[in-house]
Design an enzyme around this catalytic site. Structure first.
Site, mmCIF file in Angstrom:
data_model
loop_
_atom_site.group_PDB
_atom_site.id
_atom_site.type_symbol
_atom_site.label_atom_id
_atom_site.label_comp_id
_atom_site.label_asym_id
_atom_site.label_seq_id
_atom_site.Cartn_x
_atom_site.Cartn_y
_atom_site.Cartn_z
ATOM 1 N N ILE A 121 66.513 -78.703 1.869
ATOM 2 C CA ILE A 121 65.601 -79.580 1.118
ATOM 3 C C ILE A 121 64.249 -78.896 0.947
ATOM 4 C CG2 ILE A 121 64.294 -81.749 1.260
ATOM 5 C CD1 ILE A 121 66.669 -82.965 2.688
ATOM 6 N N CYS A 353 44.137 -57.169 24.565
ATOM 7 C CA CYS A 353 43.445 -58.449 24.427
ATOM 8 C C CYS A 353 43.393 -59.174 25.772
ATOM 9 C CB CYS A 353 44.062 -59.269 23.303
ATOM 10 S SG CYS A 353 42.850 -60.402 22.620
ATOM 11 N N GLN A 357 41.359 -58.244 29.221
ATOM 12 C CA GLN A 357 40.495 -59.176 29.965
ATOM 13 C C GLN A 357 40.945 -59.259 31.423
ATOM 14 O OE1 GLN A 357 40.654 -62.805 27.622
ATOM 15 N NE2 GLN A 357 39.487 -61.914 25.941
ATOM 16 N N GLU A 377 37.934 -69.146 30.351
ATOM 17 C CA GLU A 377 39.134 -69.767 29.756
ATOM 18 C C GLU A 377 40.006 -70.380 30.858
ATOM 19 O OE1 GLU A 377 41.630 -67.067 27.461
ATOM 20 O OE2 GLU A 377 42.946 -68.699 26.801
ATOM 21 N N HIS A 479 43.893 -55.894 18.768
ATOM 22 C CA HIS A 479 45.363 -55.806 18.763
ATOM 23 C C HIS A 479 45.804 -54.554 18.004
ATOM 24 C CE1 HIS A 479 46.405 -59.797 20.384
ATOM 25 N NE2 HIS A 479 45.210 -60.123 19.912
ATOM 26 N N GLU A 481 48.524 -53.056 18.025
ATOM 27 C CA GLU A 481 49.922 -53.127 17.581
ATOM 28 C C GLU A 481 50.049 -53.621 16.139
ATOM 29 O OE1 GLU A 481 48.425 -55.173 19.640
ATOM 30 O OE2 GLU A 481 49.185 -57.233 19.516
HETATM 31 N N1 GLN Z 1 43.027 -65.914 25.434
HETATM 32 C C1 GLN Z 1 42.165 -64.802 25.202
HETATM 33 C C2 GLN Z 1 41.010 -65.151 24.259
HETATM 34 O O1 GLN Z 1 41.100 -66.099 23.536
HETATM 35 C C3 GLN Z 1 42.933 -63.598 24.699
HETATM 36 C C4 GLN Z 1 43.599 -63.805 23.365
HETATM 37 C C5 GLN Z 1 44.664 -62.784 23.047
HETATM 38 O O2 GLN Z 1 45.209 -62.131 23.946
HETATM 39 N N2 GLN Z 1 45.005 -62.641 21.804
HETATM 40 O O3 GLN Z 1 40.026 -64.461 24.228
#
Ligand code: GLN
Length: 520
Positions: A121, A353, A357, A377, A479, A481
């Site tokens: 659909i 990322c 961190q 976070e 990122h 990748e």
């Molecule tokens: N959670 C983390 C932030 O918002 C890392 C985000 C991620 O790995 N793309 O900064």
């Protein structure tokens, strides 16, 4: 592309989400981010990797986006009080997205992929838009390729053409006749079956293209060429092409399918049960492995289960450790334990990322003595918010934007691993995150030996961290990748695989230590 044509591709997805940004990675796989910061379907990653092009928001359309735009226009009075309907308003809106790319003058061919299955659909407005588009731009300027399945029934030892016949019939009920059929099957389609498909589906024999299971997804274009798909498309659309050579692609496919050796790299994340959540990472490893003449096998490790106690066992024998991106607090302590182990045991480490961190959190806690350092976070009240939302991001958030998305510049410090890998000092990479290394506390990291190897000059934000006296320890806020392609494998992945290969061969040379400086 190889034949000198400028090609782009647009994905039309039938789901109602406006974009895949908020979709669960378990359900939807990775969110692919483009230079302009669009959060798109992971298929756009495939387009970029294969075609070596840059896509943007314009290359990804969902039903949600189409309705959102049509309803917004209706609210603004753009339809002058007319009744707003699927036909023509939704179908016109769909066509306008395709035509926008086509009329930009930048491309010779716009490939349009309609997601879903004929008969759904959800797909109906797209099918109808395709029918109208054929009429609007002239039949000679369009070509309809229909991808179908020819299942093999093992019990009967037979390939079945009925599902193909049915889907072509369903398409024809919507007024569309395929020009070419690409038939997926696990067994070769012999001339008898080809003839049957051609006869019942109303296409010529040469327009039945067999798409057999390939050794690698990257082999598919070569197999399609053998089947003559490119020739048929060029003839039918009357395109002018150049001579071309696919040597690089052939060499790459050989390197992928017949690797000289292999290494095992740990990928630590919380969505590891669903490999599509890390699609661009695994593809980057395929590209980087080919450059290094090896296959990169991935040991998928669930971060929830990791502790300082079991980490040695979990990582035993791996040549490299990658801590993956992610959101939310689940599995963080496991990731921190993995960073600690890779740092202390001198195993090549790549943090992406959230992975970066976690590396910063680990360094703050275990090297800088900032006990319980954390990202806000996961712990809003931490005494050492070493990862935090920066002030200018907070103001963006108040305006409705929540993340640093898309392309940002990074200035690389000379003499670092990143500098060697990229071979230059100014690069740009894509982002998708809210939190940053805390600018008010970062001096403590530097005082204790952490190298801020890459910085965003406009906002003075940390982009790359490294540590010295380690075979390869790199964390990136962006990122990488998302920009690896067959033609241009991502430099950090290439260098990480190289370091991991070296480590794998010379593992015993490194003396495990319990922190501080390395002894090699
Ligand atoms: N959670 C983390 C932030 O918002 C890392 C985000 C991620 O790995 N793309 O900064």
């Amino acid at each position: 592309m190889a034949q000198g044509l400028k090609v782009t591709i647009i994905k039309l997805d039938p789901y109602i989400n406006v974009d895949p940004g908020t979709m669960n990675p378990y359900e939807h796989g990775e969110v692919f981010v483009t230079d302009d910061g669009a959060e798109t379907d992971l298929d756009l990653g495939h387009y970029e990797r294969f075609l070596d092009i840059k896509t943007s928001q314009a290359n990804s359309v969902t039903t949600g986006r189409i309705y959102f735009d049509v309803i917004s226009k209706e609210r603004q009075g753009a339809y002058l009080g007319k009744t707003v309907q699927v036909i023509p308003h939704i179908t016109d809106e769909i066509q306008s997205h395709v035509l926008e790319l086509g009329n930009s003058g930048e491309y010779d061919v716009v490939l349009v992929e309609i997601g879903g299955t004929v008969g759904d659909i959800e797909s109906l407005p797209y099918i109808e838009a395709a029918r109208q588009l054929k009429y609007n731009v002239g039949r000679a300027n369009t070509l309809l390729i229909h991808l179908t399945l020819i299942p093999y029934l093992a019990a009967a030892g037979e390939l079945k053409t009925k599902p193909t016949q049915h889907s072509v019939k369903t398409l024809s009920e919507s007024g569309l006749q395929p020009d070419i059929l690409v038939c997926r099957s696990e067994r070769p389609i012999d001339s008898g079956i080809r003839g049957k498909i051609a006869r019942f589906c109303n296409v010529e024999l040469e327009d039945v293209i067999s798409s057999l299971d390939a050794r690698s997804i990257y082999e598919v274009p070569l197999l399609m060429k053998e089947e003559g798909l490119d020739k048929r498309v060029i003839e039918k659309l009357n395109l002018k092409t150049h001579d071309y050579n696919l040597d690089h692609w052939i060499g790459f496919v050989e390197a992928v399918c017949e690797p000289a050796g292999s290494i095992e790299v740990a990928l630590i994340g919380k969505y590891v049960e669903h490999h599509d959540s890390y699609k661009s990472i695994t593809e980057s490893f395929i590209h980087a492995g080919a450059v290094n003449g090896c296959k990169v096998n991935i040991r998928w490790i669930q971060s929830d289960d990791l502790t300082n106690k079991n980490i040695a066992k979990a990582l035993k024998g791996v040549s490299g450790v990658l801590v993956a991106p992610g959101f939310g607090g689940r599995g963080i302590e496991g990731k921190v334990a993995a960073v600690k182990y890779a740092r202390e045991q001198h195993i090549p480490f790549f943090g992406i990322c959230l992975g970066m961190q976690c590396a910063v959190i680990e360094y703050a806690r275990n090297v800088c003595g900032m006990e319980d350092a954390n990202s806000t976070e996961f712990d809003e009240r931490t005494e050492y918010p070493i990862i935090d939302i920066m002030k200018d991001q907070k103001s963006v958030e108040n305006l409705g934007g929540t993340m640093r998305l898309g392309k940002y510049t990074c200035e690389i410090k000379e003499g670092t691993n990143a500098h060697r890998a990229y071979g230059k000092t100014i690069i740009d990479e894509r982002h998708r995150h809210r939190y940053e290394v805390n600018n008010n506390l970062r001096y403590k990291l530097v005082e204790n030996g952490l190298v801020l190897a890459g910085m965003n000059p406009e906002r003075d934000l940390v982009e790359i961290i490294e540590i010295e006296d380690h075979p390869w320890f790199v964390g990136v806020q962006f990122h990488p990748e998302l920009k690896s392609t067959v033609k241009n494998p991502q430099p950090l992945f290439v260098d990480f695989v190289k370091a991991s290969l070296k480590y794998g061969k010379a593992e015993n040379l490194y003396q495990p230590i319990s922190g501080g400086k390395a002894k090699v």
